[in-house]
Scaffold this motif. Sequence first.
Motif, short mmCIF file in Angstrom:
data_model
loop_
_atom_site.label_atom_id
_atom_site.label_comp_id
_atom_site.label_asym_id
_atom_site.label_seq_id
_atom_site.Cartn_x
_atom_site.Cartn_y
_atom_site.Cartn_z
N THR B 13 0.84 -1.20 0.00
CA THR B 13 0.00 0.00 0.00
C THR B 13 0.87 1.25 0.00
OG1 THR B 13 -1.60 -1.22 1.34
CG2 THR B 13 -2.01 1.11 1.05
N GLU B 14 1.97 1.23 0.77
CA GLU B 14 2.82 2.43 0.77
C GLU B 14 3.47 2.64 -0.60
OE1 GLU B 14 5.95 2.87 3.71
OE2 GLU B 14 6.13 4.99 3.22
N ILE B 15 3.81 1.55 -1.29
CA ILE B 15 4.36 1.70 -2.64
C ILE B 15 3.33 2.40 -3.54
CG2 ILE B 15 5.04 0.43 -4.73
CD1 ILE B 15 6.49 -1.55 -3.00
N ALA B 16 2.06 1.99 -3.43
CA ALA B 16 1.00 2.63 -4.22
C ALA B 16 0.87 4.10 -3.85
CB ALA B 16 -0.33 1.91 -4.00
N VAL B 17 0.89 4.39 -2.56
CA VAL B 17 0.75 5.78 -2.09
C VAL B 17 1.90 6.63 -2.60
CG1 VAL B 17 0.76 7.25 -0.03
CG2 VAL B 17 -0.58 5.14 -0.05
N MET B 18 3.13 6.10 -2.47
CA MET B 18 4.33 6.85 -2.87
C MET B 18 4.33 7.14 -4.37
SD MET B 18 6.28 7.49 -0.25
CE MET B 18 7.94 7.67 -0.94
N SER B 19 3.70 6.25 -5.15
CA SER B 19 3.72 6.45 -6.61
C SER B 19 2.90 7.67 -7.01
CB SER B 19 3.20 5.19 -7.31
OG SER B 19 1.80 5.07 -7.12
N VAL B 20 2.02 8.14 -6.15
CA VAL B 20 1.16 9.28 -6.48
C VAL B 20 1.31 10.45 -5.50
CG1 VAL B 20 -1.24 10.03 -6.78
CG2 VAL B 20 -0.53 7.79 -7.62
N PHE B 21 1.53 10.12 -4.23
CA PHE B 21 1.54 11.17 -3.19
C PHE B 21 2.89 11.31 -2.51
CE2 PHE B 21 -2.83 9.46 -3.39
CZ PHE B 21 -3.50 10.61 -3.80
N SER B 22 3.97 11.28 -3.29
CA SER B 22 5.30 11.29 -2.69
C SER B 22 5.61 12.62 -1.99
CB SER B 22 6.35 10.96 -3.74
OG SER B 22 6.24 11.88 -4.80
N VAL B 75 -12.36 8.70 -5.12
CA VAL B 75 -11.91 9.79 -5.98
C VAL B 75 -10.79 9.36 -6.93
CG1 VAL B 75 -12.65 11.60 -4.37
CG2 VAL B 75 -10.30 10.71 -4.25
N GLY B 76 -10.30 8.12 -6.78
CA GLY B 76 -9.27 7.63 -7.68
C GLY B 76 -8.94 6.19 -7.39
N GLU B 77 -8.21 5.57 -8.32
CA GLU B 77 -7.78 4.18 -8.14
C GLU B 77 -6.35 4.07 -8.65
OE1 GLU B 77 -9.88 -0.10 -8.95
OE2 GLU B 77 -9.54 1.12 -10.73
N ILE B 78 -5.52 3.32 -7.93
CA ILE B 78 -4.13 3.09 -8.35
C ILE B 78 -3.92 1.58 -8.42
CG2 ILE B 78 -1.70 3.59 -7.87
CD1 ILE B 78 -2.65 5.50 -5.64
N PRO B 278 -10.63 8.76 -11.93
CA PRO B 278 -9.56 8.25 -12.79
C PRO B 278 -8.91 7.02 -12.16
CG PRO B 278 -8.84 10.22 -11.63
CD PRO B 278 -10.27 10.01 -11.26
N SER B 279 -8.59 6.04 -13.00
CA SER B 279 -7.93 4.82 -12.55
C SER B 279 -6.58 4.73 -13.25
CB SER B 279 -8.80 3.62 -12.92
OG SER B 279 -8.14 2.42 -12.64
N LEU B 280 -5.53 4.61 -12.45
CA LEU B 280 -4.16 4.70 -12.96
C LEU B 280 -3.42 3.38 -12.80
CD1 LEU B 280 -1.76 6.57 -13.87
CD2 LEU B 280 -1.33 6.92 -11.44
N MET B 281 -2.80 2.90 -13.87
CA MET B 281 -1.96 1.70 -13.81
C MET B 281 -0.51 2.17 -13.69
SD MET B 281 -2.41 -1.71 -14.32
CE MET B 281 -3.78 -1.96 -15.46
N VAL B 282 0.13 1.89 -12.55
CA VAL B 282 1.50 2.36 -12.31
C VAL B 282 2.50 1.29 -12.76
CG1 VAL B 282 3.16 3.04 -10.52
CG2 VAL B 282 0.76 3.74 -10.34
N GLU B 283 3.52 1.70 -13.49
CA GLU B 283 4.59 0.76 -13.85
C GLU B 283 5.75 0.99 -12.88
OE1 GLU B 283 4.38 -1.19 -16.60
OE2 GLU B 283 2.58 -0.31 -17.50
N LEU B 284 6.24 -0.07 -12.27
CA LEU B 284 7.43 0.06 -11.42
C LEU B 284 8.56 -0.68 -12.14
CD1 LEU B 284 5.73 -0.90 -8.04
CD2 LEU B 284 6.08 1.41 -8.92
N ASP B 285 9.83 -0.31 -11.83
CA ASP B 285 10.93 -1.06 -12.49
C ASP B 285 11.03 -2.41 -11.82
OD1 ASP B 285 11.38 1.77 -12.93
OD2 ASP B 285 12.40 1.61 -10.98
#
Lengths: 285, 285
Positions: B13-22, B75-78, B278-285
Amino acid sequence: MKVGFLGPKATFTEIAVMSVFSEDELEPFRTIPECMDAVADDRVELAVVPIENALEGSVNITLDYLTRVVDIPIVGEITIPIKQHFMVHPSNQEHWQDVKHIYSHSHAIAQCHKFLHTQFKGVPFESVTSTAAAAKMVMDHPEWQAAAIANELAAKEYGLQIVQRNIHDFNFNQTSFFILSNKDMDLPLMEAANATYKTTIMVTLPADHAGALHQVLSAFAWRKLNLSKIESRPMKTGIGNYFFIIDIEMKLDEVLIPGAMAELEALGCGVKILGSYPSLMVELD
Amino acid sequence: MKVGFLGPKATFTEIAVMSVFSEDELEPFRTIPECMDAVADDRVELAVVPIENALEGSVNITLDYLTRVVDIPIVGEITIPIKQHFMVHPSNQEHWQDVKHIYSHSHAIAQCHKFLHTQFKGVPFESVTSTAAAAKMVMDHPEWQAAAIANELAAKEYGLQIVQRNIHDFNFNQTSFFILSNKDMDLPLMEAANATYKTTIMVTLPADHAGALHQVLSAFAWRKLNLSKIESRPMKTGIGNYFFIIDIEMKLDEVLIPGAMAELEALGCGVKILGSYPSLMVELD
């Protein structure tokens, strides 16, 4: 006949098993997959495992293991009421209101939230692996002055004293159990007054397009086949891909259900019958 | 802005949070309900909680708490990929193949079944409350010669050494998180290339009759509204009574979705919009 069930002894699963198979040899298993493996390997003739609770919803591990790993027909379903009682070691029954700890399964604790909140506010509770395990711990340790939330059978099995009955918040809580077997057997469940027939099928949709599920349901709707349940489970191929488990309120016939299935296959769906079986609602006192 | 999330620190969950709310102030909560309560009580402006995993399915506690207890718009999805790594205390990194115990969350252990079965057959594993908790235990006890299965962030946070990367069985595992807020906010998620709009509604059916769900889906199908998800949850009024959570693949408009909803209400259904976001698909390395 040898009947496997999700153990340990004195859980709600054993109550369900005893309501139908009281004459048979019963063998408890530690986990749902182990119980289903035992019937797949012919170590038991029947397996009884939980499939759905009225408050928590489907038991995903049962659905997933049944659709992905083992291939065992559903031959029956048993639904029982869930009644939770508050019990202590007999040596603590005079001062049961002063218990220092409360043990149970996390679902049972959640189901008795109001009772615990009003009568035992501030008393710490702890979740263990089953309501029966909680009862055993309380029996083994009278000096802890602990209570367990568990069912009637657990009180009898471990010798605890029930000091408050029916402490659950919802009176209509129930759990359903599947009876699984590779043997072609006709269980005498339909003799009971509260029994109906069900057919459960698994449907995978063709490549994602608007309205695929609507088309699937149309095949049942125009035949006036009543669906009592539709449940989506992930395909494990990425978010957004699902298959569906559908319960039809009738016995597998030669015309309507096969006709609906042929129509679904023509639409590009995968269809599999998981079972056509009697479903019994058990009344306990 | 203060953002609450399901803790502890260093979970997915923190990885998801950091990807948008760093850039924001982050506050971990111990449970999903506590996190949702915090945004309901205005102690945080946003809450980020898991809603679905590609292998395990929906997170029922999130769905149930959102539909029954709190009333907070989505209000959003990650969505982030789930990558599990095998990690040990730095002092054990030379002989990591000889670990005596393996700790992780039960889902992570299940997700790495093949790796554990082939490389660590016979080594006992134990489930703890989160992958981050497993990493912390392994760091605190180098003398146990233990390993943790956890994510990259946990390795960094607790100073563990990753000795084998990407040990999960399924490469397409993902988890989605809802962003919940009472504030009317326009999150900049749509600026990303992998973002789409979704509208999530909750539908309760009228008195049980054959084909009720089919009628509901018809209202969407003839308008060519694509549904990406339909999930049943128990009404808690007895087995067989469900409500449905439906995801529509578009932003709430002024014609199509309101038209479908009016039609459902005319059929006797209860309909509620849980969010259009909005629903966002995050790519991580």
